[in-house]
Design a protein around this motif. Structure first.
Motif, PDB file in Angstrom:
ATOM      1  N   SER A  69       0.857  -1.180   0.000  1.00  0.00           N
ATOM      2  CA  SER A  69       0.000   0.000   0.000  1.00  0.00           C
ATOM      3  C   SER A  69       0.890   1.226   0.000  1.00  0.00           C
ATOM      4  N   LEU A  70       0.315   2.375  -0.285  1.00  0.00           N
ATOM      5  CA  LEU A  70       1.072   3.620  -0.306  1.00  0.00           C
ATOM      6  C   LEU A  70       0.198   4.747   0.199  1.00  0.00           C
ATOM      7  N   GLU A  71       0.745   5.547   1.104  1.00  0.00           N
ATOM      8  CA  GLU A  71       0.013   6.727   1.547  1.00  0.00           C
ATOM      9  C   GLU A  71       0.026   7.769   0.436  1.00  0.00           C
ATOM     10  N   VAL A  72      -1.139   8.287   0.103  1.00  0.00           N
ATOM     11  CA  VAL A  72      -1.240   9.270  -0.975  1.00  0.00           C
ATOM     12  C   VAL A  72      -1.662  10.642  -0.466  1.00  0.00           C
ATOM     13  N   GLY A  73      -1.998  10.754   0.817  1.00  0.00           N
ATOM     14  CA  GLY A  73      -2.382  12.052   1.333  1.00  0.00           C
ATOM     15  C   GLY A  73      -2.590  12.046   2.833  1.00  0.00           C
ATOM     16  N   LEU A  74      -2.563  13.250   3.405  1.00  0.00           N
ATOM     17  CA  LEU A  74      -2.846  13.457   4.821  1.00  0.00           C
ATOM     18  C   LEU A  74      -3.904  14.543   4.943  1.00  0.00           C
ATOM     19  N   VAL A  75      -4.809  14.366   5.883  1.00  0.00           N
ATOM     20  CA  VAL A  75      -5.846  15.370   6.122  1.00  0.00           C
ATOM     21  C   VAL A  75      -5.801  15.764   7.591  1.00  0.00           C
ATOM     22  N   GLY A  76      -5.522  17.027   7.839  1.00  0.00           N
ATOM     23  CA  GLY A  76      -5.536  17.551   9.196  1.00  0.00           C
ATOM     24  C   GLY A  76      -6.574  18.642   9.329  1.00  0.00           C
ATOM     25  N   ASN A  77      -6.345  19.580  10.234  1.00  0.00           N
ATOM     26  CA  ASN A  77      -7.362  20.598  10.479  1.00  0.00           C
ATOM     27  C   ASN A  77      -7.409  21.660   9.386  1.00  0.00           C
ATOM     28  N   GLU A  78      -6.581  21.458   8.340  1.00  0.00           N
ATOM     29  CA  GLU A  78      -6.683  22.342   7.170  1.00  0.00           C
ATOM     30  C   GLU A  78      -7.771  21.891   6.199  1.00  0.00           C
ATOM     31  N   GLY A  79      -8.324  20.680   6.402  1.00  0.00           N
ATOM     32  CA  GLY A  79      -9.223  20.155   5.374  1.00  0.00           C
ATOM     33  C   GLY A  79     -10.308  19.242   5.898  1.00  0.00           C
ATOM     34  N   MET A  80     -10.691  18.278   5.060  1.00  0.00           N
ATOM     35  CA  MET A  80     -11.784  17.372   5.392  1.00  0.00           C
ATOM     36  C   MET A  80     -11.583  16.036   4.708  1.00  0.00           C
ATOM     37  N   PHE A  81     -12.221  15.004   5.236  1.00  0.00           N
ATOM     38  CA  PHE A  81     -12.305  13.728   4.546  1.00  0.00           C
ATOM     39  C   PHE A  81     -13.752  13.511   4.120  1.00  0.00           C
ATOM     40  N   GLY A  82     -13.940  13.197   2.838  1.00  0.00           N
ATOM     41  CA  GLY A  82     -15.274  12.988   2.293  1.00  0.00           C
ATOM     42  C   GLY A  82     -15.467  13.671   0.962  1.00  0.00           C
ATOM     43  N   ILE A  83     -14.357  13.989   0.291  1.00  0.00           N
ATOM     44  CA  ILE A  83     -14.403  14.703  -0.989  1.00  0.00           C
ATOM     45  C   ILE A  83     -15.282  14.025  -2.037  1.00  0.00           C
ATOM     46  N   PRO A  84     -15.317  12.671  -2.133  1.00  0.00           N
ATOM     47  CA  PRO A  84     -16.174  12.065  -3.155  1.00  0.00           C
ATOM     48  C   PRO A  84     -17.617  12.557  -3.123  1.00  0.00           C
ATOM     49  N   LEU A  85     -18.149  12.851  -1.930  1.00  0.00           N
ATOM     50  CA  LEU A  85     -19.523  13.337  -1.838  1.00  0.00           C
ATOM     51  C   LEU A  85     -19.698  14.675  -2.552  1.00  0.00           C
ATOM     52  N   VAL A  86     -18.667  15.493  -2.543  1.00  0.00           N
ATOM     53  CA  VAL A  86     -18.717  16.776  -3.245  1.00  0.00           C
ATOM     54  C   VAL A  86     -18.862  16.556  -4.749  1.00  0.00           C
ATOM     55  N   LEU A  87     -18.313  15.441  -5.214  1.00  0.00           N
ATOM     56  CA  LEU A  87     -18.312  15.122  -6.644  1.00  0.00           C
ATOM     57  C   LEU A  87     -19.471  14.214  -7.034  1.00  0.00           C
ATOM     58  N   GLY A  88     -20.386  13.987  -6.101  1.00  0.00           N
ATOM     59  CA  GLY A  88     -21.563  13.179  -6.401  1.00  0.00           C
ATOM     60  C   GLY A  88     -21.340  11.689  -6.296  1.00  0.00           C
ATOM     61  N   VAL A  89     -20.263  11.275  -5.612  1.00  0.00           N
ATOM     62  CA  VAL A  89     -19.949   9.851  -5.435  1.00  0.00           C
ATOM     63  C   VAL A  89     -20.001   9.550  -3.937  1.00  0.00           C
ATOM     64  N   ASP A  90     -20.606   8.427  -3.559  1.00  0.00           N
ATOM     65  CA  ASP A  90     -20.803   8.152  -2.136  1.00  0.00           C
ATOM     66  C   ASP A  90     -19.971   6.985  -1.610  1.00  0.00           C
ATOM     67  N   VAL A  91     -18.860   6.662  -2.285  1.00  0.00           N
ATOM     68  CA  VAL A  91     -17.974   5.608  -1.794  1.00  0.00           C
ATOM     69  C   VAL A  91     -16.553   6.155  -1.675  1.00  0.00           C
ATOM     70  N   SER A  92     -15.785   5.557  -0.777  1.00  0.00           N
ATOM     71  CA  SER A  92     -14.407   5.977  -0.572  1.00  0.00           C
ATOM     72  C   SER A  92     -13.472   5.264  -1.545  1.00  0.00           C
TER      73      SER A  92
END
Length: 235
Positions: A69-92
């Motif tokens: 596996s490979l880490e592709v990103g980090l999310v801290g208090n600068e952002g959010m997790f759940g971007i697919p929902l913004v794009l109309g997709v409901d899966v991770s």
């Protein structure tokens, strides 16, 4: 050595909203405590909530095959997790794992989508964050392909320090190797080199950043590019 706190405040995306929008969003949210190692989502799993970290941070991991596996990103208090929902997709698309224990503001997916349609300010902030997040994903891909392990490790430590809001944090060599997609011996050599230069202190999974300026000089240009992208678009 004790950690040096950096006053994380709250989630910066939510704090950027006008007060009326922020109050309405918070009315739909709950504060949750996330523990290190918690798996929030796996690839293909339906998104029931979005997370806005405050003192916690989340690692985004892309499985490559059954053993890697490979880490592709980090999310801290600068952002959010759940971007697919913004794009109309409901899966991770990724495995979301809590890398830094702490608090987060959680909102259920239907309420988030309603507020996204209702609040132009929320939509604007999230859209800008999506752009920055995608830019950083692309930066990580290029970094993984072209830069040496020591520079990548320095970048990763800086990114983690930013989100941990402290100079000291716990991480094992096995986990670092997993995050960076390299063999443990590569992490050992890279960490030893950074320690010999008095940039970090590493002992039994405990890392302390001693010289942040020096660590920036040791990292590749990707860390600076990430910060400049964030500052240019979101600040």
């Amino acid at each position: 050595m004790p950690s040096t706190p950096r006053a994380p405040a709250a989630n910066r995306l939510l704090e950027a909203l006008p007060s009326s929008d922020r109050r309405r969003v918070f009315a739909e949210c709950e504060t949750v405590e996330l523990a290190f190692g918690d798996v929030l989502y796996t690839p293909g799993e339906r998104l029931s909530h979005v997370y806005f970290p405050t003192t916690s941070f989340i690692s985004l991991i892309m499985p490559v095959d059954d053993s890697a596996s490979l880490e592709v990103g980090l999310v801290g208090n600068e952002g959010m997790f759940g971007i697919p929902l913004v794009l109309g997709v409901d899966v991770s698309p990724v495995r979301a794992v809590v890398q830094g224990a702490g608090s987060a503001v959680r909102m259920d997916a239907p309420a988030f989508c309603r507020e996204l349609g209702r609040s132009r300010a929320l939509q604007r902030e999230i859209e800008r964050y999506v752009f920055v997040h995608l830019s950083q994903l692309a930066q990580t891909a290029a970094c993984t392909r072209f830069h040496v392990v020591e520079a990548r490790l320095a970048r990763w430590l800086l990114m983690t320090q930013d989100r941990a809001h402290a100079d000291n944090f716990q991480i094992t060599q096995e986990y670092l190797a997993f995050m960076l997609g390299v063999r443990r011996v590569g992490i050992t050599k890279a960490a030893s080199s950074l320690q010999k230069r008095n940039l970090i202190h590493y002992s039994r999974g405990n890392i302390t950043v001693l010289d942040r300026r020096g660590l920036k000089a040791a990292s590749c240009g990707c860390y600076k590019a990430d910060r400049e992208s964030y500052d240019r678009i979101l600040s």
